[in-house]
Every structure is written in structure tokens, then in C-alpha cells.
Design a protein around this motif. Structure first.
Motif, mmCIF file in Angstrom:
data_model
loop_
_atom_site.group_PDB
_atom_site.id
_atom_site.type_symbol
_atom_site.label_atom_id
_atom_site.label_comp_id
_atom_site.label_asym_id
_atom_site.label_seq_id
_atom_site.Cartn_x
_atom_site.Cartn_y
_atom_site.Cartn_z
ATOM 1 N N LEU A 108 0.977 -1.430 -0.071
ATOM 2 C CA LEU A 108 0.119 0.118 0.065
ATOM 3 C C LEU A 108 0.735 1.399 -0.111
ATOM 4 O O LEU A 108 0.313 2.427 -0.210
ATOM 5 C CB LEU A 108 -0.865 0.089 1.261
ATOM 6 N N ALA A 109 2.140 1.132 0.266
ATOM 7 C CA ALA A 109 2.893 2.380 0.162
ATOM 8 C C ALA A 109 3.082 3.058 -0.970
ATOM 9 O O ALA A 109 3.285 4.235 -1.133
ATOM 10 C CB ALA A 109 4.414 1.891 0.784
ATOM 11 N N GLY A 110 2.745 2.400 -2.220
ATOM 12 C CA GLY A 110 3.268 2.980 -3.521
ATOM 13 C C GLY A 110 1.712 3.426 -4.105
ATOM 14 O O GLY A 110 1.367 4.035 -5.075
ATOM 15 N N ASP A 138 -7.055 -0.014 4.783
ATOM 16 C CA ASP A 138 -6.032 -0.942 4.582
ATOM 17 C C ASP A 138 -6.218 -1.489 3.135
ATOM 18 O O ASP A 138 -6.018 -2.863 2.790
ATOM 19 C CB ASP A 138 -5.907 -2.090 5.623
ATOM 20 N N LYS A 139 -6.935 -0.819 2.153
ATOM 21 C CA LYS A 139 -7.266 -1.123 0.930
ATOM 22 C C LYS A 139 -7.018 -0.175 -0.094
ATOM 23 O O LYS A 139 -6.766 1.155 0.309
ATOM 24 C CB LYS A 139 -8.627 -1.684 0.704
#
Length: 91
Positions: free
Chosen positions: A70-72, A79-80
Motif C-alpha cells: 500500500l505504500a505506493g 487498508d485497501k
């Protein structure tokens, strides 16, 4: 030939019907010649060359941590990945 043209919903002239009838006769003759090929001793195949299994074994391996994935992402929610809505609620 006129019946085939009507079934295909084609508007053709009498001259075109004569031309197409001759062409259709040639096509049918060519297909018949292909059927005459002496291939009775050749086993039917699905590919022209022998094929082997190209799949690898299904092995469980660790995946990336959720935070790294998810960082990018341009936008995250619960959390999606957050993406713009493209469908409406109407059915």
C-alpha cells in the motif's frame, strides 16, 4: 445464392449474385479437395508441434507485507486501495 443473401440480409444485384455463385462454387471445390487429402494415418493433434507442461509447481511463498504494497498506492482507505467509483448503485 439469392436465399443465402437474404439470410445474411445482404442487398445484392443479379450481376453480383452470378459473380458470387461462381466464387462460392470455387470455395466449395477447394474445401472438398482439402477433405480428399490422404491423412488417415496421421493422428489428429491440437498443436503443430509437441507440447509439454509449462506450468511450474504451486509452491507457497511469503508475500509482501501489506504496508509495503500500500505504500505506493495513490490513495488508501481501510487498508485497501481506494479507487474512483465507476458504477452507480442503480441496477
Amino acid at each position: 445464392m439469392a436465399h443465402l443473401a437474404r439470410l445474411a440480409r445482404l442487398s445484392v444485384t443479379e450481376d453480383e449474385l452470378e459473380l458470387f455463385a461462381g466464387q462460392l462454387g470455387e470455395i466449395i471445390s477447394a474445401v472438398a479437395r482439402v477433405g480428399e487429402v490422404a491423412a488417415a494415418d496421421i493422428e489428429p493433434t491440437s498443436h503443430a508441434v509437441p507440447m509439454t507442461n509449462v506450468y511450474r509447481p504451486d509452491v507457497v511463498v511469503p508475500s509482501l507485507p501489506r504496508e509495503a504494497v500500500l505504500a505506493g498506492a495513490p490513495s488508501v482507505e481501510d487498508d485497501k486501495f481506494r479507487v474512483p467509483q465507476i458504477l452507480t448503485e442503480e441496477a
